[in-house]
Write an enzyme that holds these catalytic residues in place. Structure first.
Site, PDB file in Angstrom:
ATOM      1  N   ASP A 133      46.442  34.961  41.226  1.00 52.05           N
ATOM      2  CA  ASP A 133      46.598  33.682  41.456  1.00 52.05           C
ATOM      3  C   ASP A 133      47.480  33.191  40.138  1.00 52.05           C
ATOM      4  OD1 ASP A 133      44.594  31.176  42.956  1.00 52.05           O
ATOM      5  OD2 ASP A 133      46.643  30.985  42.501  1.00 52.05           O
TER       6      ASP A 133
HETATM    7  C1  GLC Z   1      47.377  27.990  43.372  1.00 52.14           C
HETATM    8  C2  GLC Z   1      46.379  28.171  44.260  1.00 52.14           C
HETATM    9  C3  GLC Z   1      46.800  29.119  45.490  1.00 52.14           C
HETATM   10  C4  GLC Z   1      48.165  29.211  45.719  1.00 52.14           C
HETATM   11  C5  GLC Z   1      49.019  29.483  44.409  1.00 52.14           C
HETATM   12  C6  GLC Z   1      50.551  29.183  44.677  1.00 52.14           C
HETATM   13  O1  GLC Z   1      47.143  27.607  42.070  1.00 52.14           O
HETATM   14  O2  GLC Z   1      45.183  28.611  43.703  1.00 52.14           O
HETATM   15  O3  GLC Z   1      45.912  29.140  46.464  1.00 52.14           O
HETATM   16  O4  GLC Z   1      48.772  29.922  46.634  1.00 52.14           O
HETATM   17  O5  GLC Z   1      48.524  28.699  43.333  1.00 52.14           O
HETATM   18  O6  GLC Z   1      50.847  27.949  44.941  1.00 52.14           O
END
Ligand code: GLC
Length: 739
Positions: A287
């Site tokens: 993430d």
């Molecule tokens: C965010 C979220 C994730 C998302 C990623 C990209 O922090 O936790 O679900 O896909 O960043 O935006």
């Protein structure tokens, strides 16, 4: 969906032989368009330079472009997040394919969670349709639009089980149940990816967030998660397993730690479970910045150690810039990582690029294609249908609904009644509020010429000073009051945990004031999580859970309010009576002292243990009767199947659809089992007076659980079967599983 083919593996091997160390590491990082920190300046420094006029926006953008373009030309960027638009993507892709040394195409990704430009209901709402096929169809259209806009990869579906509505991200998934959540996970993966990833309309999907992110203590986003491995395998992992079986190409590791080990550095999760047990062949992305945060968790002394632990655990791509990019060269030089480890991660990423056909067809779309497909009429038609089917009727007394089209004066009140932005919900990144049909517009269009709609906002979503005068005047002069209340889109989704599950601000006060006007009061909820609304539940004549329905919100809600569509939705997450009950969910064990009259039983001194609305609950404008439940056998072996059959009759005077739900209880087992578990359902359509005999097949092997030794077992003994309209009501039967 299979990804490993001999010819592809040979091509990958050849590429790996040619790639430099830097080029390999470049494949393992995802650059976001956020230029902050991209070149050693903090966000504040960049903004300060822009504010002081030292840096114009054009210069700022050009710096970003130069920064990106230089690195792309050097073959050092494997993936980019957040870049959209056919022209823009093709421009950057052309540099990668035609100007870099090896011409490896870039993987462009974005959060396409519930639609790209045509926005569908938030996933929690759509799951209330109990129609996996519908979810597959909306994901397919989302992919079609996103691919037309240049994207190859979506960071979806979010398949986290959520039992705690304080957690804002409950809005992004399919609720509290592993059986329904698994069906929705598989449907959404298949919708995004289609049958062949190399189809230019397909999107590589990403099942997230692995794992148990919804189990955060206190419902506080990013908080620690601690649970038994049995609970993990019985409740939180099944949707991820379903996604793997559906052929998902990527997974995303979660921010949280699990039993003391951050998911992003959790070898048990990312290697043992995902690759050995589930046979996953794609790649894992972290993430955003979660690799570096392994250090913040206190699981690594340095960021370099965090990178090592993440890569060794099985995180192949780092969703940030700087971590893997800077740490992996040192780790390899110090022989803390082997080139074999590095090559395996690169191999997995390249495998997905081959599966997408990007080497043969790196420019999958054109600006004309994008222009033609976004908001295509058939997409909007589906958006309206999906929104209709996501709506849940929670209460309807005194024949408040459906509204008649006779000459009526409707008072339409509330901060969400004439609001476009908040209809889209969280994670509608590429949606445009200008395309939204507001509730006011939808009702006006549906009401017909003889009906006057008087609108007054009444209050803000979350303020403490509004004046109700205008709203009350409208109410007093009307035949019926429709109050549209709830949450703003940013009150759910990421970093949006709430302590209080009631209506924000003075909205409940507004409802009470409207109720005092003495007219029929219809409450419409626009929200991203289960809410605790006991006052409305007791005093409103009708309550419609409309969630955040997306681009066609207004028309879909009006279709339901005027009876052009008879609501068929059923809750997929329990509505608590109060936040104090949380977590409250239907599939809980009986305990030794279940709630009862006797003092010394499970209870609160100051409130009920019963939820406000249970899992699976939802009303219709008609009624249904359940009769004559039979099972194909009274005894069965673990490899057997049982067919449950029941008569469902539409006992009302209007066409309707009913979600017939089948729950099972394993009465005695080597670990205590939930009093009920959803193990099957069927959505049936019935004309007034019509009766159908509905059959639901039960695979006995699906009735198992993970025992104290973490073995999946299906144990002999007595099983209860309940068939009904929700997790509370229904008719029962039983069978015996014999060894
Ligand atoms: C965010 C979220 C994730 C998302 C990623 C990209 O922090 O936790 O679900 O896909 O960043 O935006």
């Amino acid at each position: 969906m299979k990804f490993m083919y001999d010819d592809v593996e040979v091509s990958i091997a050849r590429l790996l032989e040619q790639m430099t160390l830097e080029e390999k590491i470049g494949q393992l990082m995802q650059l976001s368009p956020s230029l902050f920190g991209a070149f050693g300046l903090t966000k504040d420094e960049i903004i300060a330079q822009m504010v002081n006029g030292e840096l114009s926006y054009e210069e700022f953008s050009q710096i970003g472009r130069d920064y990106h373009e230089d690195k792309i030309r050097a073959g050092l960027i494997g993936s980019m997040g957040g870049v959209t638009g056919a022209a823009k993507v093709n421009e950057l892709q052309r540099i990668a394919v035609e100007e870099s040394r090896l011409g490896i195409p870039i993987l462009f990704g974005l959060d396409v969670i519930h639609g790209y430009r045509t926005i569908f209901p938030i996933p929690l709402a759509e799951a209330c349709s109990w129609e996996p096929e519908l979810a597959r169809e909306t994901a397919k259209i989302a992919a079609k639009e996103a691919a037309a806009a240049g994207l190859h990869w979506t960071f979806a579906p979010m398949v986290d089980i959520a039992r705690d509505p304080r957690w804002g991200r409950i809005s992004e998934g399919a609720g509290e149940d592993p059986y329904l959540g698994s069906l929705m996970a598989a449907a959404r993966v298949k919708g995004f990816q289609g049958e062949d990833l190399s189809n230019p309309s397909a999107l590589l999907a990403c099942a997230k967030h692995l794992v148990a992110y919804g189990g955060a203590v206190g419902g506080r986003d990013y908080n620690t998660v601690d649970m038994s491995l049995q609970m993990l395998h019985d409740v939180y992992l099944p949707p991820f397993k379903a996604a793997a079986e559906a052929g998902v190409g990527t997974f995303m590791s979660a921010f949280n730690d699990l039993n003391g080990i951050p998911c992003t550095a959790n070898r048990y999760l990312l290697s043992e479970v995902l690759r050995k047990q589930y046979g996953f062949q794609g790649f894992v992305v972290s993430d955003a910045n979660s690799v570096a945060e392994v250090m913040v968790h206190g699981y690594a002394e340095t960021r370099k150690e965090a990178s090592k632990k993440a890569l060794m655990a099985g995180v192949d791509m780092d969703m940030s810039h700087g971590t893997y990019e800077e740490d992996l060269p040192q780790l390899l030089a110090e022989e803390q990582l082997s080139h074999a480890d590095l090559n395996e991660a690169v191999r997995r990423v390249l495998r997905m690029k081959f599966a997408l056909g990007l080497f043969e067809n790196p420019y999958r779309t054109t600006p004309e294609q994008e222009q033609r497909l976004l908001l295509a009429p058939e997409h909007l038609t589906l958006a309206r249908e999906a929104a209709q089917r996501s709506i849940v009727l929670l209460k309807n007394e005194n024949e408040a609904l459906p509204l008649s089209r006779g000459n009526k004066k409707i008072a339409l009140i509330g901060p969400l009644a004439d609001n476009a932005d908040e209809m889209l919900g969280a994670w509608a990144i590429s949606g445009n509020p200008n395309n939204v049909v507001t509730i006011r517009e939808g009702i006006a269009a549906a009401a017909g010429g003889d009906t006057q709609v008087v609108y007054a906002k009444g209050c803000e979503i979350d303020d403490n000073k509004s004046d109700f005068t205008e709203a009350l005047e409208a109410a007093r002069g009307s035949d019926v009051v429709i109050a549209v209340v709830g949450e703003s889109s940013n009150m759910s989704g990421e970093a949006a945990s709430r302590l209080n599950l009631g209506l924000p601000g003075r909205q409940e006060e507004l409802l009470k004031a409207l109720h005092a006007a003495g007219k029929p009061l219809i409450v419409v909820l626009v929200n991203g999580r289960p809410l605790s609304i006991p006052w409305a539940a007791e005093h409103a004549d009708a309550i419609v859970e409309a969630w955040q329905l997306g681009t066609l919100s207004g028309h879909a809600l009006a279709d339901v309010l005027f009876g052009d569509y008879n609501p068929s939705g059923k809750l997929v997450a329990t509505f608590p009576h109060s936040a104090g009950q949380v977590p409250v969910y239907y599939n809980h064990p009986n305990t030794g002292r279940p709630t009862g009259e006797f003092k010394f039983t499970m209870k609160y001194l100051d409130g009920s243990t019963e939820p406000l609305y249970p899992f699976g609950y939802g009303l219709s404008y008609t009624t249904f009767a359940y009769e004559r439940l039979t099972l194909s056998q009274s005894e069965v072996t673990a490899d057997g199947r049982i067919i449950a059959e029941v008569d469902i009759t539409n006992t009302g005077n209007r066409f309707g659809e009913e979600v017939v739900q089948l729950y099972v209880s394993d009465v005695v087992a080597s670990r205590v089992r939930p009093i009920k578990e959803l193990k099957g359902f069927a959505k049936v359509a019935l004309q007034p007076g019509e009766c159908k005999r509905v059959a639901i097949e039960l695979e006995v092997a699906s009735l198992g659980f993970h025992n104290e030794f973490l073995e999946y077992v299906v144990e002999p003994g007595r099983f209860m079967v309940y068939v009904g309209p929700n997790s509370k009501d229904g008719i029962e039967s039983e069978f015996v599983l014999i060894s």
